[in-house]
Design an enzyme around this catalytic site. Structure first.
Site, PDB file in Angstrom:
ATOM      1  N   TRP A 121      53.665 -16.736  41.009  1.00 44.95           N
ATOM      2  CA  TRP A 121      52.162 -15.823  41.550  1.00 44.95           C
ATOM      3  C   TRP A 121      52.033 -14.475  41.927  1.00 44.95           C
ATOM      4  O   TRP A 121      51.534 -13.636  41.292  1.00 44.95           O
ATOM      5  CB  TRP A 121      51.529 -16.841  43.007  1.00 44.95           C
ATOM      6  CG  TRP A 121      51.679 -18.231  42.124  1.00 44.95           C
ATOM      7  CD1 TRP A 121      51.751 -19.483  42.822  1.00 44.95           C
ATOM      8  CD2 TRP A 121      50.673 -19.014  41.285  1.00 44.95           C
ATOM      9  NE1 TRP A 121      51.988 -20.343  42.213  1.00 44.95           N
ATOM     10  CE2 TRP A 121      50.608 -20.651  40.645  1.00 44.95           C
ATOM     11  CE3 TRP A 121      49.635 -17.979  40.110  1.00 44.95           C
ATOM     12  CZ2 TRP A 121      50.377 -21.138  40.042  1.00 44.95           C
ATOM     13  CZ3 TRP A 121      48.925 -18.777  39.535  1.00 44.95           C
ATOM     14  CH2 TRP A 121      49.011 -20.642  39.587  1.00 44.95           C
ATOM     15  N   ASP A 191      48.215 -13.089  48.802  1.00 36.35           N
ATOM     16  CA  ASP A 191      47.400 -14.069  48.264  1.00 36.35           C
ATOM     17  C   ASP A 191      48.049 -15.181  49.058  1.00 36.35           C
ATOM     18  O   ASP A 191      49.037 -15.920  49.295  1.00 36.35           O
ATOM     19  CB  ASP A 191      48.203 -14.172  46.606  1.00 36.35           C
ATOM     20  CG  ASP A 191      47.556 -15.674  45.593  1.00 36.35           C
ATOM     21  OD1 ASP A 191      47.333 -16.213  47.101  1.00 36.35           O
ATOM     22  OD2 ASP A 191      48.332 -16.031  45.308  1.00 36.35           O
ATOM     23  N   LYS A 215      44.521 -26.387  48.155  1.00 42.31           N
ATOM     24  CA  LYS A 215      45.411 -26.888  48.627  1.00 42.31           C
ATOM     25  C   LYS A 215      44.682 -27.004  49.999  1.00 42.31           C
ATOM     26  O   LYS A 215      44.648 -28.266  51.007  1.00 42.31           O
ATOM     27  CB  LYS A 215      46.284 -25.611  48.907  1.00 42.31           C
ATOM     28  CG  LYS A 215      47.163 -25.855  47.050  1.00 42.31           C
ATOM     29  CD  LYS A 215      47.326 -24.784  46.930  1.00 42.31           C
ATOM     30  CE  LYS A 215      47.276 -24.015  45.475  1.00 42.31           C
ATOM     31  NZ  LYS A 215      48.147 -24.860  44.069  1.00 42.31           N
TER      32      LYS A 215
HETATM   33  N1  PMP Z   1      48.811 -17.906  43.728  1.00 40.57           N
HETATM   34  C1  PMP Z   1      48.914 -19.000  44.340  1.00 40.57           C
HETATM   35  C2  PMP Z   1      50.107 -18.821  45.707  1.00 40.57           C
HETATM   36  C3  PMP Z   1      48.525 -20.455  43.487  1.00 40.57           C
HETATM   37  O1  PMP Z   1      49.656 -21.441  45.152  1.00 40.57           O
HETATM   38  C4  PMP Z   1      47.699 -20.513  42.860  1.00 40.57           C
HETATM   39  C5  PMP Z   1      47.856 -21.910  42.524  1.00 40.57           C
HETATM   40  N2  PMP Z   1      47.738 -22.894  42.265  1.00 40.57           N
HETATM   41  C6  PMP Z   1      46.489 -19.254  42.351  1.00 40.57           C
HETATM   42  C7  PMP Z   1      47.647 -18.380  43.133  1.00 40.57           C
HETATM   43  C8  PMP Z   1      46.297 -19.924  41.712  1.00 40.57           C
HETATM   44  O2  PMP Z   1      45.264 -20.418  42.115  1.00 40.57           O
HETATM   45  P1  PMP Z   1      43.918 -20.600  40.888  1.00 40.57           P
HETATM   46  O3  PMP Z   1      44.662 -21.896  40.070  1.00 40.57           O
HETATM   47  O4  PMP Z   1      42.541 -20.771  41.954  1.00 40.57           O
HETATM   48  O5  PMP Z   1      43.911 -19.113  39.667  1.00 40.57           O
END
Ligand code: PMP
Length: 379
Positions: A121, A191, A215
C-alpha cells in the site's frame, strides 16, 4: 492492458452457513463487524427510533442525520483524544483516493515529500504522489520482502520535506509500526486503513490520518480523514472542489451527499469500542487475540511468520507452511471448518488471518486450535 486490482481479498472457496449462522471471518476487508452493531442496524433498518424512516431514506441535511454525523465525529475525537485544531471528515473514493488527494493538496511543485515504504500500500501511495511532484523514499524494506518496519535511525528524512508519509499497518504483508516515527518538524501523514482505532496513538504528532472504513470502522464506501489546521492552510488555491480538503472541512463533510449509512455504522462502531474500554481496552483484546495465533506460529518450525517478530501486525497475521500444497490444503480444511478468508494475498502467498477489532477472541482460539491440529496431522 488490464489494470491491477487493489482488492485485498483473494477469491476463495465459500463456506456454506445455515440461515442466521455466523462463521469465523478472517477477511482482510471488508471485514467482520461487531455483532451488537449489526443487530442494532438490523433493528433500526426500517425506522430509526423516533424518526420513522431508515437512515438510508433521510436527508443528509436533516436534523436526524446531523445528530448521527455529530456523534460519529465527536466519538472519533474522544476515542483518539484529538485536540481542537483537528477536523474529522467522512469522504469517498477509498483510501486509494487519499493517495492522490494528499499530494494534490500538500506537495507543491518546488518541494519534495518523504515516503517510508513498508509494503504494497505504501508503494501505491508513492506511485500516485509521483504524478504530482517529487518524492523521496525515506526508507523502504522491499529488499527483504517487506518483513519489517525500519528503525528510526534508518530513516533518511529531509527536514524541508513537504510532509512525511507512512503506512501504519501494511495489510498485505502484515507489518505494523509499533511506534510512531519521528518526522522532526515535518508534517506526518499516515495511512491507517487497517489499524485505525485499534490502539492508542499520540494523535497530536500526526498532521493527517486517513483510513478506509471497511476494516476497523464500518462498511466500505466511506473514508475517515483527520486533518490538522496548520497542514490544511498549506493547500493551494485552484484545486478541483471535491479534491480540496478545505471544501469538506468548511462543509462538515456535507458538500455533496456523503455515505450516510456508512457514517451511521461508524457511529455505532465507535459506541461499541467505548464499551470495550475505548482504545486501551481494545488494544488489550487485540494483543491477546494476536498472541494466540502468534504462539501457534512460534511453537514449531512448521509455520513461518512472514513479518519479523518486532514488526508483526496485530491486525493481519501472515505466515507460510512448508509448501504451497499444504497451504492450499490448510485453507480448504479451515474453510470447511468455517474459518473463512484465510488465503494470503497472492503477492505474499501463504496464509493471512485478519483479526480486526471486531474479530472475536473465539475466532482466534479456533484458528490456533485448528493450526495445532493441522500440524499434528501433516507436520
Ligand atoms: N491502504 C491500506 C493499508 C489498505 O489496507 C487498503 C485496502 N485494503 C488501502 C489503502 C486501499 O483502500 P481502499 O480500497 O479503501 O481504496
Amino acid at each position: 492492458m488490464a489494470m491491477t486490482s487493489t482488492a485485498d481479498t483473494p477469491q476463495q472457496a465459500t463456506v456454506h452457513a445455515s440461515a442466521g449462522e455466523r462463521i469465523f471471518n478472517f477477511s482482510a476487508g471488508p471485514a467482520v463487524l461487531p455483532v451488537p452493531v449489526l443487530e442494532q442496524a438490523r433493528d433500526e433498518m426500517l425506522s430509526l427510533p423516533g424518526v420513522g424512516m431508515s437512515v438510508m431514506e433521510i436527508s443528509h441535511r436533516s436534523k436526524h442525520f446531523d445528530r448521527i454525523i455529530t456523534s460519529a465525529i465527536e466519538s472519533i475525537r474522544e476515542l483518539m483524544n484529538l485536540p481542537d485544531n483537528y477536523h474529522v471528515l467522512f469522504l469517498q473514493g477509498g483510501a486509494s483516493l487519499q493517495f492522490s488527494m494528499v499530494p494534490m493538496n500538500f506537495l507543491p511543485q518546488d518541494a519534495s515529500a518523504d515516503y517510508i515504504v513498508t509494503g504494497s500500500w505504501g508503494k501505491k501511495a508513492v506511485k500516485e504522489a509521483k504524478r504530482e511532484g517529487k518524492v523521496a523514499i525515506a526508507a523502504t524494506t522491499e529488499e527483504g520482502g517487506f518483513r519489517r518496519t525500519p528503525t528510526q535511525d534508518e530513516l533518511r528524512l529531509d527536514p524541508n520535506a513537504a510532509y512525511c508519509h507512512f503506512t501504519t499497518n501494511e495489510t498485505i504483508q502484515g507489518v505494523q509500526f509499533q511506534l510512531t516515527p519521528d518526522s522532526g518538524g515535518v508534517p506526518l501523514v499516515a495511512d491507517m486503513s487497517s489499524d485505525i482505532l485499534s490502539r492508542p496513538i499520540p494523535s497530536d504528532r500526526y498532521a493527517l490520518i486517513y483510513a478506509g472504513a471497511q476494516k476497523n470502522l464500518g462498511p466500505a464506501g466511506v473514508t475517515v480523514v483527520i486533518i490538522r489546521d496548520d497542514l490544511l492552510a498549506r493547500a493551494p488555491e485552484g484545486l478541483h472542489t471535491m479534491l480540496d480538503y478545505r471544501t469538506h472541512v468548511e462543509n462538515n463533510s456535507l458538500y455533496n451527499t456523503p455515505n450516510t449509512f456508512g457514517i451511521y455504522i461508524i457511529d455505532l462502531v465507535c459506541q461499541w469500542i467505548k464499551a470495550q474500554g475505548s482504545l486501551p481496552g481494545i488494544e488489550n483484546q487485540n494483543r491477546e487475540k494476536a498472541g494466540l495465533i502468534y504462539d501457534a506460529i512460534d511453537a514449531t518450525d512448521f509455520y513461518r511468520g512472514h513479518a519479523e517478530p518486532d514488526s508483526r501486525s496485530y491486525m493481519n497475521i501472515t505466515f507460510r507452511l512448508p509448501n504451497e500444497d499444504l497451504e492450499k490444503q490448510f485453507v480448504q480444511e479451515a474453510t470447511a471448518q468455517k474459518l473463512d478468508g484465510l488465503k494470503g494475498h497472492r503477492s505474499v502467498g501463504g496464509i493471512r488471518a485478519s483479526i480486526y477489532n471486531a474479530s472475536p477472541v473465539e475466532a482466534c482460539r479456533a484458528l490456533a486450535d485448528f493450526m495445532r491440529e493441522f500440524e499434528r496431522k501433516n507436520g
